[in-house]
Design a protein around this motif. Sequence first.
Motif, PDB file in Angstrom:
ATOM      1  N   GLN A  34       0.847  -1.201   0.000  1.00  0.00           N
ATOM      2  CA  GLN A  34       0.000   0.000   0.000  1.00  0.00           C
ATOM      3  C   GLN A  34       0.883   1.252   0.000  1.00  0.00           C
ATOM      4  OE1 GLN A  34      -2.765   0.610   3.336  1.00  0.00           O
ATOM      5  NE2 GLN A  34      -4.058   1.862   2.008  1.00  0.00           N
ATOM      6  N   TRP A  35       0.655   2.114  -0.961  1.00  0.00           N
ATOM      7  CA  TRP A  35       1.417   3.372  -1.045  1.00  0.00           C
ATOM      8  C   TRP A  35       0.550   4.536  -0.587  1.00  0.00           C
ATOM      9  CZ3 TRP A  35       3.849  -0.548  -3.404  1.00  0.00           C
ATOM     10  CH2 TRP A  35       5.237  -0.468  -3.582  1.00  0.00           C
ATOM     11  N   ASN A  36       1.220   5.508   0.023  1.00  0.00           N
ATOM     12  CA  ASN A  36       0.552   6.627   0.670  1.00  0.00           C
ATOM     13  C   ASN A  36      -0.267   7.493  -0.296  1.00  0.00           C
ATOM     14  OD1 ASN A  36       0.148   9.215   1.825  1.00  0.00           O
ATOM     15  ND2 ASN A  36       1.815   8.919   3.275  1.00  0.00           N
ATOM     16  N   TRP A  37       0.393   8.179  -1.215  1.00  0.00           N
ATOM     17  CA  TRP A  37      -0.399   9.108  -2.042  1.00  0.00           C
ATOM     18  C   TRP A  37      -1.232   8.357  -3.073  1.00  0.00           C
ATOM     19  CZ3 TRP A  37       1.929  13.071  -6.026  1.00  0.00           C
ATOM     20  CH2 TRP A  37       2.900  12.491  -6.824  1.00  0.00           C
ATOM     21  N   ASP A  38      -0.806   7.139  -3.421  1.00  0.00           N
ATOM     22  CA  ASP A  38      -1.662   6.329  -4.296  1.00  0.00           C
ATOM     23  C   ASP A  38      -3.018   6.100  -3.637  1.00  0.00           C
ATOM     24  OD1 ASP A  38       1.253   5.529  -4.829  1.00  0.00           O
ATOM     25  OD2 ASP A  38       0.270   4.746  -6.583  1.00  0.00           O
ATOM     26  N   SER A  39      -2.981   5.672  -2.363  1.00  0.00           N
ATOM     27  CA  SER A  39      -4.249   5.363  -1.687  1.00  0.00           C
ATOM     28  C   SER A  39      -5.123   6.596  -1.520  1.00  0.00           C
ATOM     29  CB  SER A  39      -3.985   4.711  -0.327  1.00  0.00           C
ATOM     30  OG  SER A  39      -3.798   3.323  -0.520  1.00  0.00           O
ATOM     31  N   ASP A  82       7.516 -10.096  -3.299  1.00  0.00           N
ATOM     32  CA  ASP A  82       8.141  -9.738  -4.570  1.00  0.00           C
ATOM     33  C   ASP A  82       8.148  -8.231  -4.821  1.00  0.00           C
ATOM     34  OD1 ASP A  82       5.453  -9.758  -4.762  1.00  0.00           O
ATOM     35  OD2 ASP A  82       5.322 -10.842  -6.667  1.00  0.00           O
ATOM     36  N   TYR A  83       8.664  -7.485  -3.849  1.00  0.00           N
ATOM     37  CA  TYR A  83       8.946  -6.060  -4.027  1.00  0.00           C
ATOM     38  C   TYR A  83      10.220  -5.754  -3.267  1.00  0.00           C
ATOM     39  CZ  TYR A  83       8.782  -1.011  -4.017  1.00  0.00           C
ATOM     40  OH  TYR A  83       9.121   0.310  -4.184  1.00  0.00           O
ATOM     41  N   ALA A  84      11.045  -4.912  -3.847  1.00  0.00           N
ATOM     42  CA  ALA A  84      12.274  -4.516  -3.159  1.00  0.00           C
ATOM     43  C   ALA A  84      12.392  -2.994  -3.187  1.00  0.00           C
ATOM     44  CB  ALA A  84      13.478  -5.141  -3.851  1.00  0.00           C
ATOM     45  N   SER A 106       8.162   9.315   4.028  1.00  0.00           N
ATOM     46  CA  SER A 106       6.768   9.576   3.681  1.00  0.00           C
ATOM     47  C   SER A 106       6.627   9.880   2.184  1.00  0.00           C
ATOM     48  CB  SER A 106       6.212  10.708   4.549  1.00  0.00           C
ATOM     49  OG  SER A 106       4.817  10.784   4.427  1.00  0.00           O
ATOM     50  N   GLN A 107       5.555  10.516   1.815  1.00  0.00           N
ATOM     51  CA  GLN A 107       5.270  10.849   0.410  1.00  0.00           C
ATOM     52  C   GLN A 107       4.475  12.153   0.376  1.00  0.00           C
ATOM     53  OE1 GLN A 107       3.391   7.505  -1.629  1.00  0.00           O
ATOM     54  NE2 GLN A 107       5.068   7.476  -3.096  1.00  0.00           N
ATOM     55  N   PRO A 108       4.283  12.742  -0.820  1.00  0.00           N
ATOM     56  CA  PRO A 108       3.538  14.008  -0.874  1.00  0.00           C
ATOM     57  C   PRO A 108       2.224  13.913  -0.093  1.00  0.00           C
ATOM     58  CG  PRO A 108       4.440  13.517  -3.034  1.00  0.00           C
ATOM     59  CD  PRO A 108       4.710  12.305  -2.164  1.00  0.00           C
ATOM     60  N   SER A 166       9.508  12.365  -2.869  1.00  0.00           N
ATOM     61  CA  SER A 166       8.963  13.328  -3.839  1.00  0.00           C
ATOM     62  C   SER A 166       7.849  12.696  -4.662  1.00  0.00           C
ATOM     63  CB  SER A 166      10.064  13.828  -4.773  1.00  0.00           C
ATOM     64  OG  SER A 166      10.438  12.820  -5.709  1.00  0.00           O
ATOM     65  N   GLY A 167       7.836  11.338  -4.707  1.00  0.00           N
ATOM     66  CA  GLY A 167       6.877  10.645  -5.577  1.00  0.00           C
ATOM     67  C   GLY A 167       7.354  10.610  -7.019  1.00  0.00           C
ATOM     68  N   ALA A 168       8.318  11.459  -7.356  1.00  0.00           N
ATOM     69  CA  ALA A 168       8.841  11.560  -8.729  1.00  0.00           C
ATOM     70  C   ALA A 168      10.292  11.068  -8.706  1.00  0.00           C
ATOM     71  CB  ALA A 168       8.757  13.002  -9.208  1.00  0.00           C
ATOM     72  N   ASP A 169      10.426   9.785  -8.408  1.00  0.00           N
ATOM     73  CA  ASP A 169      11.689   9.199  -7.972  1.00  0.00           C
ATOM     74  C   ASP A 169      12.933   9.618  -8.763  1.00  0.00           C
ATOM     75  OD1 ASP A 169       9.616   7.954  -6.694  1.00  0.00           O
ATOM     76  OD2 ASP A 169      10.131   5.923  -7.295  1.00  0.00           O
ATOM     77  N   ASN A 170      12.890   9.427 -10.095  1.00  0.00           N
ATOM     78  CA  ASN A 170      14.108   9.672 -10.874  1.00  0.00           C
ATOM     79  C   ASN A 170      14.028  10.980 -11.660  1.00  0.00           C
ATOM     80  OD1 ASN A 170      12.256   9.008 -12.787  1.00  0.00           O
ATOM     81  ND2 ASN A 170      13.645   7.745 -14.010  1.00  0.00           N
ATOM     82  N   ALA A 200      12.264   2.085 -19.113  1.00  0.00           N
ATOM     83  CA  ALA A 200      11.253   3.001 -18.597  1.00  0.00           C
ATOM     84  C   ALA A 200      11.330   3.121 -17.067  1.00  0.00           C
ATOM     85  CB  ALA A 200       9.864   2.538 -19.026  1.00  0.00           C
ATOM     86  N   ARG A 201      12.414   2.608 -16.482  1.00  0.00           N
ATOM     87  CA  ARG A 201      12.562   2.627 -15.016  1.00  0.00           C
ATOM     88  C   ARG A 201      13.848   3.376 -14.621  1.00  0.00           C
ATOM     89  NH1 ARG A 201       8.888   1.848 -11.356  1.00  0.00           N
ATOM     90  NH2 ARG A 201      10.545   1.226  -9.943  1.00  0.00           N
ATOM     91  N   PRO A 202      14.024   3.678 -13.340  1.00  0.00           N
ATOM     92  CA  PRO A 202      15.262   4.333 -12.896  1.00  0.00           C
ATOM     93  C   PRO A 202      16.493   3.470 -13.202  1.00  0.00           C
ATOM     94  CG  PRO A 202      13.584   4.438 -11.175  1.00  0.00           C
ATOM     95  CD  PRO A 202      13.051   3.543 -12.240  1.00  0.00           C
ATOM     96  N   LYS A 351      11.039   7.564 -19.996  1.00  0.00           N
ATOM     97  CA  LYS A 351      11.615   7.146 -18.728  1.00  0.00           C
ATOM     98  C   LYS A 351      10.902   7.719 -17.513  1.00  0.00           C
ATOM     99  CE  LYS A 351      16.235   5.619 -17.476  1.00  0.00           C
ATOM    100  NZ  LYS A 351      15.931   4.250 -17.894  1.00  0.00           N
ATOM    101  N   TYR A 352       9.796   7.107 -17.134  1.00  0.00           N
ATOM    102  CA  TYR A 352       9.254   7.298 -15.783  1.00  0.00           C
ATOM    103  C   TYR A 352       9.025   8.780 -15.468  1.00  0.00           C
ATOM    104  CZ  TYR A 352       9.016   5.154 -11.005  1.00  0.00           C
ATOM    105  OH  TYR A 352       8.651   4.667  -9.785  1.00  0.00           O
ATOM    106  N   TRP A 353       9.717   9.341 -14.518  1.00  0.00           N
ATOM    107  CA  TRP A 353       9.465  10.728 -14.125  1.00  0.00           C
ATOM    108  C   TRP A 353      10.375  11.715 -14.861  1.00  0.00           C
ATOM    109  CZ3 TRP A 353       5.212  12.158 -11.485  1.00  0.00           C
ATOM    110  CH2 TRP A 353       4.532  11.169 -10.769  1.00  0.00           C
TER     111      TRP A 353
HETATM  112  C1  2M8 Z   1       6.771   4.835  -7.646  1.00  0.00           C
HETATM  113  O1  2M8 Z   1       7.679   4.696  -6.561  1.00  0.00           O
HETATM  114  C2  2M8 Z   1       8.051   3.438  -5.977  1.00  0.00           C
HETATM  115  C3  2M8 Z   1       8.877   3.730  -4.743  1.00  0.00           C
HETATM  116  O2  2M8 Z   1       8.094   4.413  -3.803  1.00  0.00           O
HETATM  117  C4  2M8 Z   1       8.847   2.534  -6.899  1.00  0.00           C
HETATM  118  O3  2M8 Z   1       9.299   2.989  -7.967  1.00  0.00           O
HETATM  119  O4  2M8 Z   1       9.017   1.371  -6.542  1.00  0.00           O
HETATM  120  C5  2M8 Z   1       6.466   6.340  -7.810  1.00  0.00           C
HETATM  121  O5  2M8 Z   1       5.852   6.591  -9.045  1.00  0.00           O
HETATM  122  C6  2M8 Z   1       5.575   6.833  -6.663  1.00  0.00           C
HETATM  123  O6  2M8 Z   1       5.166   8.156  -6.888  1.00  0.00           O
HETATM  124  C7  2M8 Z   1       4.354   5.929  -6.489  1.00  0.00           C
HETATM  125  O7  2M8 Z   1       3.663   6.318  -5.339  1.00  0.00           O
HETATM  126  C8  2M8 Z   1       4.749   4.450  -6.386  1.00  0.00           C
HETATM  127  C9  2M8 Z   1       3.530   3.521  -6.424  1.00  0.00           C
HETATM  128  O8  2M8 Z   1       2.706   3.846  -7.499  1.00  0.00           O
HETATM  129  O9  2M8 Z   1       5.597   4.082  -7.476  1.00  0.00           O
END
Ligand code: 2M8
Length: 429
Positions: A34-39, A82-84, A106-108, A166-170, A200-202, A351-353
Amino acid sequence: MISDDQLIEQATAVLRGNDVEGYTKPSRRLYPHQWNWDSAFIAIGLAHVDWPRAVREIETLLSGRWTNGMIPHIRYNRAVEDYAPGPEWWPDVPVLDRRQVTSGISQPPVLPSAVYDVGMLQPDETRRRRWWAQLFLPLREFLQFFARERTVGASPLVVIVHPWESGADNSPRWDFATGRGFRPSRPYRRVDTTVVDAAARPTARDYDLYMYLVELIAAHRYDLAAYLPKTPFAVYDALFNAAWYRSALDLNRIAAALGQPPAVDAAALGAFRGAYRGMLWDEQAGLFRDFDVKGGTLIPVDTVAGLMAIYGGLADADESEKMIDAYYERSPGCLRLPSVPPDQGGFDPVKYWRGPVWVSINWMAIRGLQRLGLVSKAEDLRVQTLDLIRREGYSEYFHAHSGQGLGGNDFSWSAALTIDLLRRPEVPA
Ligand code: 2M8
């Protein structure tokens, strides 16, 4: 063409498909916890189709909150591996409910605003107020946590301590720190690049910094004062701080409805607004920027985070119109809104963010423009965002030029916010 009702039906099916008893995972395989700002965003969508389930989403998120009021960025599901990185990277987190395991950052903080929205979507005022009354204190503590434990010196602006916050990881905004060779002491694994295309990932360099910071923050028991002298990453993020301010305004609306004094008083709001506008505005860029607290300088990188003052209520209508027009003008051939404008170094359309379009960001801009009365600008962005979804489905993000869906499929916040944009084409100021 697919009708609005069909879109809503599909979006609801995405949310149901990602439902894990009490929370909604952001996507099926890529993000199983469960992610904070997603939820927070997910709850807004759920509130239209199943209000009690929206309430439950937020309840579950709050069950991971800490003794100091922080609501962590991940609340882990113990049954999922299966998450790291997993919870073993975040030892001794001070969770109020000791049965819960969480990350250590935390997150935004969009959650208080989401609670306002979810409440407004409950037509029964007594029910709405009863729910708000239960949530008011934890939400106030959440905002106060940042004001108390994440500020430096006299500035009221909130420091973020990890790119994940930041939620905008990379985002290229953080390249100043990734380029410096920081690595964790232990090996770590990645799962994300086995699920979606690594392009498309960091990068590995990004993850080296992420994991270095995880170790540093955990080693100092999550206490900014203790690791501030050592960390390369302490930033006033333009999006994060806009979200904090917007949430303070919305929590004050909840307080007013409950007959309570404001959660954040007028003097504190005024000081915050002054600091945001004084410290983060870059006249030459015509955009807000982020501030490197350690280096004592604005970070010279323009991204969509610089527009989030529009969402936050930190820029007036004239300023907002100028900012967004300038952003469009420097983004020819891009769909709206590219997360990074193409003339900015580090832009990458896949590429992602670093360039792709995100539904969450567009939604924030749309709601901000509407509140400022910039109705046709908001409508233009709303229509374009929905067109993208109609064409590509509920992807995590979209190629900045072609609009091709990228990242995880059946992405929960894309689905949830589509429901909101369709069911509530406009919000009042
Ligand atoms: C992305 O971030 C996570 C780490 O928190 C990841 O890449 O594993 C970001 O897009 C973040 O903003 C988002 O909350 C999360 C889940 O959707 O994925």
